[in-house]
Design a protein around this motif. Structure first.
Motif, PDB file in Angstrom:
ATOM      1  N   LEU A 298       0.832  -1.197   0.000  1.00  0.00           N
ATOM      2  CA  LEU A 298       0.000   0.000   0.000  1.00  0.00           C
ATOM      3  C   LEU A 298       0.872   1.255   0.000  1.00  0.00           C
ATOM      4  O   LEU A 298       1.752   1.420   0.848  1.00  0.00           O
ATOM      5  N   HIS A 299       0.655   2.130  -1.000  1.00  0.00           N
ATOM      6  CA  HIS A 299       1.379   3.396  -1.161  1.00  0.00           C
ATOM      7  C   HIS A 299       2.886   3.173  -1.377  1.00  0.00           C
ATOM      8  O   HIS A 299       3.689   4.017  -0.976  1.00  0.00           O
ATOM      9  N   SER A 300       3.264   2.059  -2.018  1.00  0.00           N
ATOM     10  CA  SER A 300       4.710   1.788  -2.092  1.00  0.00           C
ATOM     11  C   SER A 300       5.169   1.245  -3.440  1.00  0.00           C
ATOM     12  O   SER A 300       6.008   0.354  -3.487  1.00  0.00           O
ATOM     13  N   TYR A 301       4.622   1.756  -4.545  1.00  0.00           N
ATOM     14  CA  TYR A 301       5.218   1.413  -5.832  1.00  0.00           C
ATOM     15  C   TYR A 301       6.702   1.781  -5.800  1.00  0.00           C
ATOM     16  O   TYR A 301       7.079   2.878  -5.379  1.00  0.00           O
ATOM     17  N   GLY A 302       7.544   0.860  -6.265  1.00  0.00           N
ATOM     18  CA  GLY A 302       8.969   1.147  -6.327  1.00  0.00           C
ATOM     19  C   GLY A 302       9.657   1.107  -4.982  1.00  0.00           C
ATOM     20  O   GLY A 302      10.741   1.673  -4.817  1.00  0.00           O
ATOM     21  N   THR A 303       9.058   0.426  -4.020  1.00  0.00           N
ATOM     22  CA  THR A 303       9.675   0.310  -2.695  1.00  0.00           C
ATOM     23  C   THR A 303       9.813  -1.164  -2.338  1.00  0.00           C
ATOM     24  O   THR A 303      10.833  -1.781  -2.609  1.00  0.00           O
ATOM     25  N   LEU A 304       8.754  -1.762  -1.754  1.00  0.00           N
ATOM     26  CA  LEU A 304       8.868  -3.167  -1.364  1.00  0.00           C
ATOM     27  C   LEU A 304       8.948  -4.076  -2.583  1.00  0.00           C
ATOM     28  O   LEU A 304       9.626  -5.103  -2.553  1.00  0.00           O
TER      29      LEU A 304
END
Length: 691
Positions: free
Chosen positions: A520-526
């Motif tokens: 959630l809210h984390s494109y390109g993160t997790l």
């Protein structure tokens, strides 16, 4: 047959040719009302044009019904795209958007010549009437009369039927009308074939007015539609259906963020509605819901992950607590109801994360029975009597084929198609195995689908290409994730000395919503951490050379490729981003499932954090971008904006522009497929240097 070929014989010219070495996939299975005959669309010569084939289950006789493909040999085009059986045994089909009926000699004759862009054929319960859409309007043709098709619900300017279905008995049709009249229109200018073009698309962005969906019911006997109001017509509709007696209509919907799932039940006579079910879930990011009326209209059957995993529940009455039918640390993909025997048939990954097997369970609950066991992916179309199922089966080593499988007794499976050409058996194809890894961020389990050369040498470290990176990439079927035609590209890489891996990342089906929660809210993160942790696992297990890792993806996969290069300089030796979604402010509004709404104290910083456009300073490794100039899904203008930042920052990159190509740049023609994948093979060969 012993394979005498060498791995290097798998070239892109061979793999993407007509006829296709893997054959033509059989599609669009359809059963007669009595369940005695199965139809499907296929070409047994590996050419693209599909004709109608049938199989008589009682006589065990397969035959080709139409021979239109004989006149189209070597030509592109899908051929027949839909077909259905009428109650009298005749077949109606769609060819080039027009409607035909098949004569006794197998020759189709055109009917309803004024109808164009025909699709969505559906036969009434009595088998006498055919409903279909034509240029967005809903029509019905009564084959008991000579009258032309009757217009039931007309389309309008940017207003069209989105979907419809017949009642289980009688002449009612439930439908959803999509109204795009208030949705933004964009203009895309491009040059192709020496001509300047300006094309207009209906295309919303986050925060925009979006399509308005209005459910209705209409009688096939030329009645006026009955319309059903919803509290918010911009809410998504995930399913609808008329009760067996035709008196009630359920509508399964959610808000745009998919955090609130609601089922309304309408009284067809009065159009009044009640809230039958509602569930709020602040971490929901996948709308995998499915709803159906229970046998005898005794409540509803619901597929939902409300308790962690996608499972089946009974909703006995409005406002009542759901009652579990299935449970476990596995997930159901879809189900179909056998009302007569009160059984639920479903597809699930119960046996293995990457598999889709067929199961059934009583509506009342109880023991789950496995109907298939062959490792792979089973895609069913059940006969109306549920005596047989058409099983479109594929695994990592075998292209899709259709099997007729008896559901009672010995559950006999009869293979109906043999699609690959004889040359398929003379080539060395990649081995596939599934490798378990662990997230270094939160310790969550990860799995990767790994392709190895036929002559793989344990202990040798190979150059590794990661991709195409995307969610839902773990599929035990030919080519893995089949939305992109990269099966041949993957095989070419493996034959050239690479390993190819598809990581199973967060946001995917199969491991439950808590496993997906961090997306959630984390494109390109997790997601990019999951990719990197799968790579680290393969390095630690001795498969991959850490100095020779490349990755690629398209659309969202292009975003992940860019974010991986920008945030992890030096980890990858090279990357290819196809049609990369660089600016999530230009995504479709539905991407708010993950991105969140474009408002709040943390906006626009939240969107910038998830957009590659704002992280370009980190680029230090070789990058190639492939993009079509006519792409309305991910704008070519966004790639230009990215390139402008690269130039200002002194970054080095390569750009492959495909003139006039849309978002599905690898599917538009075999020549373009070979060209684009050829550029990628050259790029990875240059930077990863396979031995």
């Amino acid at each position: 047959m012993k394979d005498q070929a060498t791995p290097g014989t798998l070239t892109l010219d061979l793999l993407y040719a007509t006829p296709s070495i893997i054959g033509t996939t059989p599609e669009a299975c359809f059963w007669s009302a009595d369940g005695a005959r199965l139809g499907f669309l296929w070409n047994d010569r590996g050419e693209s044009f599909r004709d109608v084939w049938t199989y008589d289950v009682a006589r065990a006789v397969k035959r080709r019904v139409t021979r239109l493909g004989d006149d189209k040999r070597g030509e592109a085009g899908p051929g027949i795209t839909e077909a259905v059986w009428l109650g009298d045994g005749r077949i109606v089909l769609v060819l080039a958007g027009r409607l035909y009926i098949v004569g006794a000699d197998g020759t189709p004759g055109e009917i309803e010549p004024d109808c164009t862009d025909v699709s969505a054929l559906a036969v009434s319960a009595d088998g006498a009437r055919l409903a279909f859409t034509a240029r967005g309007s809903l029509l019905v043709k009564d084959f008991g009369t000579d009258a032309p098709a009757c217009l039931l619900v007309p389309a309008g300017e940017r207003i069209a039927i989105e979907t419809f279905e017949w009642a289980k008995k009688g002449d009612l049709i439930a439908f959803v009308l999509a109204d795009n009249s208030k949705v933004r229109q964009i203009e895309i200018a491009y040059d192709a074939q020496g001509v300047a073009h300006r094309d207009t698309f209906t295309r919303a962005f986050p925060g925009d007015e979006i399509v308005r969906l209005r459910p209705g019911v209409v009688s096939a006997a030329r009645g006026e539609p009955i319309w059903f109001d919803r509290p918010d017509e911009q809410n998504a509709i995930w399913g609808f259906g008329l009760s067996g007696d035709g008196r009630s209509l359920f509508v399964s919907e959610s808000d745009l963020s998919i955090k609130n799932h609601t089922i309304f039940v309408y009284d067809v006579a009065t159009a009044a509605h009640t809230t039958y079910y509602h569930f709020h879930d602040p971490i929901q990011i996948r709308p995998d819901w499915q709803v159906a009326w229970a046998p005898g209209d005794r409540g509803l059957i619901l597929l939902t992950n409300r308790d962690g995993y996608n499972h089946l529940y009974r909703l006995p009455a409005g406002g009542r607590a759901p009652e579990r039918i299935t449970e476990g640390t596995w997930e159901i993909e879809a189900f179909q109801l056998d009302r007569r025997h009160e059984q639920i048939y479903f597809t699930a990954n119960r046996s293995h994360l990457a598999e889709r097997q067929l199961y059934r369970v009583p509506v009342a609950g109880g023991e789950v029975e496995a109907l298939t066991t062959e490792p792979g992916t089973h895609k069913p179309v059940y006969s109306p009597t549920f005596d047989w199922v058409a099983d479109r089966f594929s695994d990592d080593r075998s292209p899709p084929e259709i099997y007729a499988r008896r559901l009672g007794g010995d559950q006999t499976a009869i293979r109906l198609t043999q699609s690959p050409l004889p040359a398929f058996c003379t080539r060395n194809w990649a081995q596939v195995r599934y490798v378990d890894c662990v997230s270094r961020v939160d310790g969550a389990p990860l799995t990767a689908r790994l392709m190895l050369p036929p002559d793989y040498e344990p202990g040798r470290r190979y150059p590794l290409v990661v991709g195409s990176v995307y969610s839902d990439a773990l599929c035990n079927q030919w080519g893995g994730r089949d939305i992109h035609p990269s099966w041949g590209f993957d095989q070419c890489l493996v034959a050239s000395g690479f390993l190819v891996v598809n990581p199973g990342i967060r946001g995917s089906f199969g491991r439950g919503k808590e496993w997906n929660r961090p997306m959630l809210h984390s494109y390109g993160t997790l997601d990019i951490e999951d990719i990197a942790d799968c790579v680290r696992g393969l390095i630690e297990q001795g498969y991959a050379d850490p100095q020779r890792i490349g990755l690629w993806g398209s659309s969202y996969g292009g975003l992940m490729t860019l974010m991986s290069l920008f945030k992890k300089p030096g980890f990858y030796a090279a990357g290819v981003a196809g049609a990369p979604a660089t600016n999530v402010s230009h995504a479709y509004p539905e991407q708010e499932w993950i991105m969140g709404a474009p408002r709040g104290d943390d906006y626009p910083a939240r969107y910038e954090r998830q957009s590659a456009l704002y992280h370009t300073a980190g680029l230090a490794d070789p990058l190639m971008i492939i993009h079509g100039t006519r792409d309305e899904v991910v704008l070519y203008a966004d790639t230009i904006a990215l390139i402008e930042k690269f130039i200002a920052q002194g970054k080095r990159f390569e750009l492959v522009t495909l003139p006039g190509s849309g978002h599905s740049w690898a599917r538009e023609s075999l020549a373009q497929t070979r060209f684009a994948y050829g550029k990628m093979v050259e790029f990875f060969t240059t930077h990863l240097k396979p031995r």
